[in-house]
Design a protein around this motif. Structure first.
Motif, mmCIF file in Angstrom:
data_model
loop_
_atom_site.group_PDB
_atom_site.id
_atom_site.type_symbol
_atom_site.label_atom_id
_atom_site.label_comp_id
_atom_site.label_asym_id
_atom_site.label_seq_id
_atom_site.Cartn_x
_atom_site.Cartn_y
_atom_site.Cartn_z
ATOM 1 N N PRO A 157 17.001 -72.780 -11.078
ATOM 2 C CA PRO A 157 17.798 -73.372 -8.977
ATOM 3 C C PRO A 157 19.044 -73.195 -10.026
ATOM 4 N N GLY A 158 19.742 -72.823 -8.861
ATOM 5 C CA GLY A 158 21.100 -72.285 -9.402
ATOM 6 C C GLY A 158 21.275 -71.633 -10.904
ATOM 7 N N GLY A 159 20.662 -71.341 -11.871
ATOM 8 C CA GLY A 159 20.894 -70.457 -12.690
ATOM 9 C C GLY A 159 21.372 -69.126 -12.463
ATOM 10 N N ALA A 160 22.166 -68.598 -13.737
ATOM 11 C CA ALA A 160 21.822 -67.247 -13.405
ATOM 12 C C ALA A 160 20.518 -65.839 -13.333
ATOM 13 N N PRO A 161 21.255 -65.407 -13.087
ATOM 14 C CA PRO A 161 19.762 -63.959 -12.978
ATOM 15 C C PRO A 161 19.654 -63.270 -14.147
ATOM 16 N N PRO A 162 18.415 -62.909 -14.496
ATOM 17 C CA PRO A 162 18.859 -62.111 -16.321
ATOM 18 C C PRO A 162 19.989 -61.029 -16.152
ATOM 19 N N ARG A 163 20.827 -61.136 -16.810
ATOM 20 C CA ARG A 163 21.945 -60.109 -16.939
ATOM 21 C C ARG A 163 21.456 -58.792 -17.769
ATOM 22 N N VAL A 164 22.080 -57.838 -17.127
ATOM 23 C CA VAL A 164 21.509 -55.902 -17.538
ATOM 24 C C VAL A 164 23.252 -55.425 -18.068
ATOM 25 N N LEU A 165 23.410 -54.801 -18.945
ATOM 26 C CA LEU A 165 23.866 -53.989 -18.971
ATOM 27 C C LEU A 165 23.634 -52.404 -18.359
ATOM 28 N N THR A 166 24.961 -51.807 -18.216
ATOM 29 C CA THR A 166 25.218 -49.982 -18.280
ATOM 30 C C THR A 166 26.307 -49.745 -18.682
ATOM 31 N N VAL A 167 26.094 -48.960 -19.695
ATOM 32 C CA VAL A 167 26.827 -48.111 -20.271
ATOM 33 C C VAL A 167 26.869 -46.685 -19.577
ATOM 34 N N ALA A 168 27.605 -45.949 -19.082
ATOM 35 C CA ALA A 168 27.709 -44.913 -18.367
ATOM 36 C C ALA A 168 28.879 -44.684 -17.256
ATOM 37 N N GLY A 169 28.722 -43.249 -16.970
ATOM 38 C CA GLY A 169 30.064 -42.687 -16.306
ATOM 39 C C GLY A 169 29.746 -43.015 -14.670
ATOM 40 N N SER A 170 30.123 -42.711 -14.351
ATOM 41 C CA SER A 170 30.749 -43.131 -12.727
ATOM 42 C C SER A 170 30.173 -41.945 -11.608
ATOM 43 N N ASP A 171 29.705 -42.047 -10.416
ATOM 44 C CA ASP A 171 29.313 -40.839 -10.001
ATOM 45 C C ASP A 171 30.229 -41.165 -8.090
ATOM 46 N N SER A 172 30.835 -40.381 -8.378
ATOM 47 C CA SER A 172 31.466 -41.084 -6.914
ATOM 48 C C SER A 172 30.579 -40.338 -5.895
ATOM 49 N N GLY A 173 29.829 -39.899 -5.553
ATOM 50 C CA GLY A 173 29.128 -39.604 -4.849
ATOM 51 C C GLY A 173 28.392 -41.426 -4.429
ATOM 52 N N GLY A 174 28.279 -42.042 -5.606
ATOM 53 C CA GLY A 174 27.436 -42.700 -5.611
ATOM 54 C C GLY A 174 25.303 -42.869 -5.528
ATOM 55 N N GLY A 175 25.535 -41.887 -5.631
ATOM 56 C CA GLY A 175 23.273 -41.389 -5.805
ATOM 57 C C GLY A 175 23.499 -41.587 -6.852
ATOM 58 N N ALA A 176 23.854 -41.841 -8.377
ATOM 59 C CA ALA A 176 23.592 -41.165 -10.075
ATOM 60 C C ALA A 176 24.227 -42.401 -10.829
ATOM 61 N N GLY A 177 24.494 -42.440 -11.975
ATOM 62 C CA GLY A 177 24.983 -42.736 -12.760
ATOM 63 C C GLY A 177 25.401 -44.590 -12.844
ATOM 64 N N ILE A 178 27.060 -44.615 -12.952
ATOM 65 C CA ILE A 178 26.931 -46.595 -13.079
ATOM 66 C C ILE A 178 26.189 -47.087 -11.930
ATOM 67 N N GLN A 179 26.587 -46.401 -10.183
ATOM 68 C CA GLN A 179 26.496 -46.752 -9.044
ATOM 69 C C GLN A 179 25.378 -46.263 -8.762
ATOM 70 N N ALA A 180 24.292 -46.302 -9.647
ATOM 71 C CA ALA A 180 22.702 -45.953 -9.113
ATOM 72 C C ALA A 180 22.019 -47.066 -10.026
ATOM 73 N N ASP A 181 22.935 -47.050 -11.060
ATOM 74 C CA ASP A 181 22.858 -48.072 -12.158
ATOM 75 C C ASP A 181 22.879 -49.821 -11.183
ATOM 76 N N LEU A 182 23.387 -50.191 -10.415
ATOM 77 C CA LEU A 182 23.840 -50.871 -10.359
ATOM 78 C C LEU A 182 22.805 -51.653 -9.488
ATOM 79 N N LYS A 183 23.070 -50.442 -8.427
ATOM 80 C CA LYS A 183 22.036 -50.292 -7.176
ATOM 81 C C LYS A 183 20.826 -51.217 -7.366
ATOM 82 N N THR A 184 20.446 -50.833 -8.326
ATOM 83 C CA THR A 184 18.869 -50.337 -8.995
ATOM 84 C C THR A 184 18.898 -52.080 -9.124
ATOM 85 N N MET A 185 19.533 -52.641 -10.212
ATOM 86 C CA MET A 185 19.801 -54.044 -10.976
ATOM 87 C C MET A 185 19.374 -54.743 -9.852
ATOM 88 N N LEU A 186 20.756 -54.624 -8.557
ATOM 89 C CA LEU A 186 20.417 -55.170 -7.747
ATOM 90 C C LEU A 186 19.270 -55.395 -6.683
#
Length: 274
Positions: A7-36
């Motif tokens: 309780p109150g602790g941080a969730p597991p932490r995952v780092l993505t090393v990748a490119g940005s997709d300005s359309g939001g479907g792939a890359g860093i944006q997809a990675d962060l959405k998946t992790m959330l």
């Protein structure tokens, strides 16, 4: 078993090393959405910026190695990571830089050897292939190439599900502990093969009649890394990742005039059917 969160602790932490997709479907944006969506804390090291939409990649600009290294060190040295996922590393110098950073760490690494975009745009220079083979893949806990990337890296061409085994063994020769060969481009059911060269795990799911599949590779690799960060064994993390991406594929939606993205929030909206 996954590691319980206090309780109150941080969730597991995952780092993505990748490119940005300005359309939001792939890359860093997809990675962060998946992790959330999977309950872990996503962090990012940006390697390149793309001008991208549903029709394709209209431009790409690589970040300098010192910027990539500074981002990585800022996150790892202060916050720490339980897993790392790599995506678009467009040049040999970026592959070498990231490999050097990963070699000094102990967290599990998922390598998605991104070669081309969903629209067929090249995202990895031919001159970087040897660095991927001999510097990056040996550091991978799991490598997750699709069939085009298998051919690019090994020369093996897969025409049927039976060929996934040959592809996996060819990838394993470069040193990853596990290979997850994605057979999504094959006809019939969506079948992938996860193997360490001894044990085989066939991951099967029905194929959904949906053309909006942008971001599937990034999403699968990030889901797998999320499971590893929670402490799941590789086969269990891969099975959960397959289930998640299948639901996201089923719920993929039209966006723009071309190929739309998978729906990373399908469990929130009830739109997927894994």
């Amino acid at each position: 078993m996954s590691t319980p969160r206090t309780p109150g602790g941080a969730p597991p932490r995952v780092l993505t090393v990748a490119g940005s997709d300005s359309g939001g479907g792939a890359g860093i944006q997809a990675d962060l959405k998946t992790m959330l969506a999977l309950g872990v804390h996503g962090m990012s090291v940006l390697t390149a910026v793309t001008a991208q939409n549903s029709l394709g990649v209209h431009g790409a600009w690589e970040l300098p190695p010192e910027a990539v290294e500074a981002q990585y060190r800022a996150v790892v040295d202060d916050i720490g990571v339980q897993a790392v996922k790599t995506g678009m590393l467009s040049s040999a110098v970026l592959v070498e830089t990231v490999a050097g950073l990963l070699a000094a760490g102990t967290a599990p690494v998922v390598v998605d050897p991104v070669g081309v975009s969903k629209h067929g745009d090249p995202l990895l220079a031919d001159s970087a292939l040897d660095a991927v083979r001999h510097r990056l893949l040996p550091l991978a806990t799991v490598a997750t190439p699709n069939l085009d990337e298998v051919t690019q890296l090994t020369g093996v061409r897969v025409e049927s599900a039976e060929g996934l085994r040959e592809a996996a063994l060819a990838v394993l020769e470069f040193g990853p502990r596990w290979a997850l060969i994605k057979g999504g481009h094959l006809p019939g059911e969506a079948v992938d093969l996860l193997t360490d060269g001894t044990a085989e795990h066939w991951l099967r799911a029905p194929r959904h009649d949906n053309r909006h599949t942008h971001g599937t590779g990034c999403t699968l690799a990030s889901a797998l890394a999320s499971g590893l960060a929670e402490g799941l064994p590789v086969p269990e993390a891969a099975a959960r990742a397959k289930e998640y991406v299948t639901g996201a594929l089923a719920a993929g939606f039209a966006l723009g005039a071309g190929i739309g993205p998978v729906d990373h929030g399908w469990r929130l909206t009830g739109g997927g059917d894994a």
